[in-house]
Design a protein around this motif. Structure first.
Motif, mmCIF file in Angstrom:
data_model
loop_
_atom_site.group_PDB
_atom_site.id
_atom_site.type_symbol
_atom_site.label_atom_id
_atom_site.label_comp_id
_atom_site.label_asym_id
_atom_site.label_seq_id
_atom_site.Cartn_x
_atom_site.Cartn_y
_atom_site.Cartn_z
ATOM 1 N N ASP A 80 0.787 -1.174 0.021
ATOM 2 C CA ASP A 80 0.035 0.109 -0.088
ATOM 3 C C ASP A 80 0.597 1.116 0.135
ATOM 4 O O ASP A 80 0.475 2.421 -0.197
ATOM 5 C CB ASP A 80 -0.938 0.073 1.333
ATOM 6 C CG ASP A 80 -0.170 0.009 2.419
ATOM 7 O OD1 ASP A 80 0.927 -0.340 2.659
ATOM 8 O OD2 ASP A 80 -0.886 0.321 3.450
ATOM 9 N N GLN A 81 2.122 1.038 0.278
ATOM 10 C CA GLN A 81 3.116 2.347 0.083
ATOM 11 C C GLN A 81 3.571 2.669 -1.330
ATOM 12 O O GLN A 81 4.060 3.581 -1.692
ATOM 13 C CB GLN A 81 4.384 2.161 0.979
ATOM 14 C CG GLN A 81 4.175 2.043 2.349
ATOM 15 C CD GLN A 81 5.235 1.577 3.190
ATOM 16 O OE1 GLN A 81 6.060 0.639 2.556
ATOM 17 N NE2 GLN A 81 5.425 2.410 4.373
ATOM 18 N N ILE A 83 3.227 3.739 -5.304
ATOM 19 C CA ILE A 83 2.372 4.873 -6.017
ATOM 20 C C ILE A 83 2.191 4.220 -7.323
ATOM 21 O O ILE A 83 2.980 3.871 -8.071
ATOM 22 C CB ILE A 83 3.137 6.114 -5.942
ATOM 23 C CG1 ILE A 83 3.532 6.801 -4.827
ATOM 24 C CG2 ILE A 83 2.495 7.205 -6.868
ATOM 25 C CD1 ILE A 83 4.226 8.006 -4.554
ATOM 26 N N SER A 85 0.228 5.922 -9.824
ATOM 27 C CA SER A 85 0.055 6.725 -10.752
ATOM 28 C C SER A 85 0.385 8.035 -10.431
ATOM 29 O O SER A 85 0.772 8.473 -9.139
ATOM 30 C CB SER A 85 -1.623 7.088 -11.152
ATOM 31 O OG SER A 85 -1.992 7.610 -10.133
ATOM 32 N N ALA A 87 -1.176 10.873 -10.189
ATOM 33 C CA ALA A 87 -1.939 11.766 -9.539
ATOM 34 C C ALA A 87 -1.687 11.420 -7.997
ATOM 35 O O ALA A 87 -2.142 12.446 -7.117
ATOM 36 C CB ALA A 87 -3.337 11.493 -9.820
ATOM 37 N N GLU A 88 -1.284 10.507 -7.533
ATOM 38 C CA GLU A 88 -1.059 9.917 -6.251
ATOM 39 C C GLU A 88 0.118 11.030 -5.406
ATOM 40 O O GLU A 88 0.110 10.950 -4.502
ATOM 41 C CB GLU A 88 -1.018 8.584 -6.073
ATOM 42 C CG GLU A 88 -2.166 7.730 -6.470
ATOM 43 C CD GLU A 88 -2.015 6.401 -6.093
ATOM 44 O OE1 GLU A 88 -1.220 5.953 -5.332
ATOM 45 O OE2 GLU A 88 -2.775 5.488 -6.744
ATOM 46 N N PRO A 90 1.966 13.588 -4.005
ATOM 47 C CA PRO A 90 1.677 14.967 -3.396
ATOM 48 C C PRO A 90 2.318 15.912 -4.078
ATOM 49 O O PRO A 90 3.482 16.210 -4.474
ATOM 50 C CB PRO A 90 1.886 14.798 -2.011
ATOM 51 C CG PRO A 90 2.955 13.641 -1.819
ATOM 52 C CD PRO A 90 2.708 12.971 -2.855
#
Length: 142
Positions: A80-81, A83, A85, A87-88, A90
């Protein structure tokens, strides 16, 4: 009577014997030096083998994993860490308001804010002092 040729031959044989003795002495000296060097090489090769074995022992993956878990805050990344895409990702913080939230050290109460002490006067033997004095003059000029 002793002939001159006998004397010459005897002297030549004595010189040859002296040369043979000198050469054999040099050879024995060089052989002992060579043996010492070979023993030193053998000791160094043994030390290298020991160091390689120690390196392999200390770099075992299980040992390194245990050390990393005990002494490091780093952990393996989880699914879950990751990325997936762009868009994720920050956005970076923008603007000076970011710096308003940072703590700023306050002036020490026992020492008022005062300018830096003046630089000593430059003498003719101090080229760096002359350069500093010129730069101060340039800063003061309008």
């Amino acid at each position: 009577m002793i002939r001159a040729s006998n004397v010459v031959i005897t002297v030549a044989v004595a010189m040859a014997a002296g040369m043979v003795f000198k050469t054999s002495h040099e050879v024995s000296t060089l052989e002992s030096r060579l043996n010492g060097l070979n023993q030193q090489i053998a000791r160094e090769q043994e030390a290298i083998r020991v160091l390689r074995a120690e390196w392999a022992y200390l770099n075992r993956p299980g040992r390194l994993r245990a050390l990393a878990e005990n002494y490091s805050a780093l952990r393996p990344s989880e699914g879950d860490q990751m990325i997936a895409s762009f868009a994720e990702i920050p956005e970076p913080l923008k603007g000076p308001e970011v710096f308003d939230t940072l703590p700023v050290p306050a002036a020490k109460p026992d020492r008022p804010n005062s300018p830096a002490p003046p630089i000593a006067q430059a003498g003719p033997d101090d080229p760096i002092g002359l350069l500093l004095a010129r730069s101060e003059e340039d800063e003061r000029a309008p």
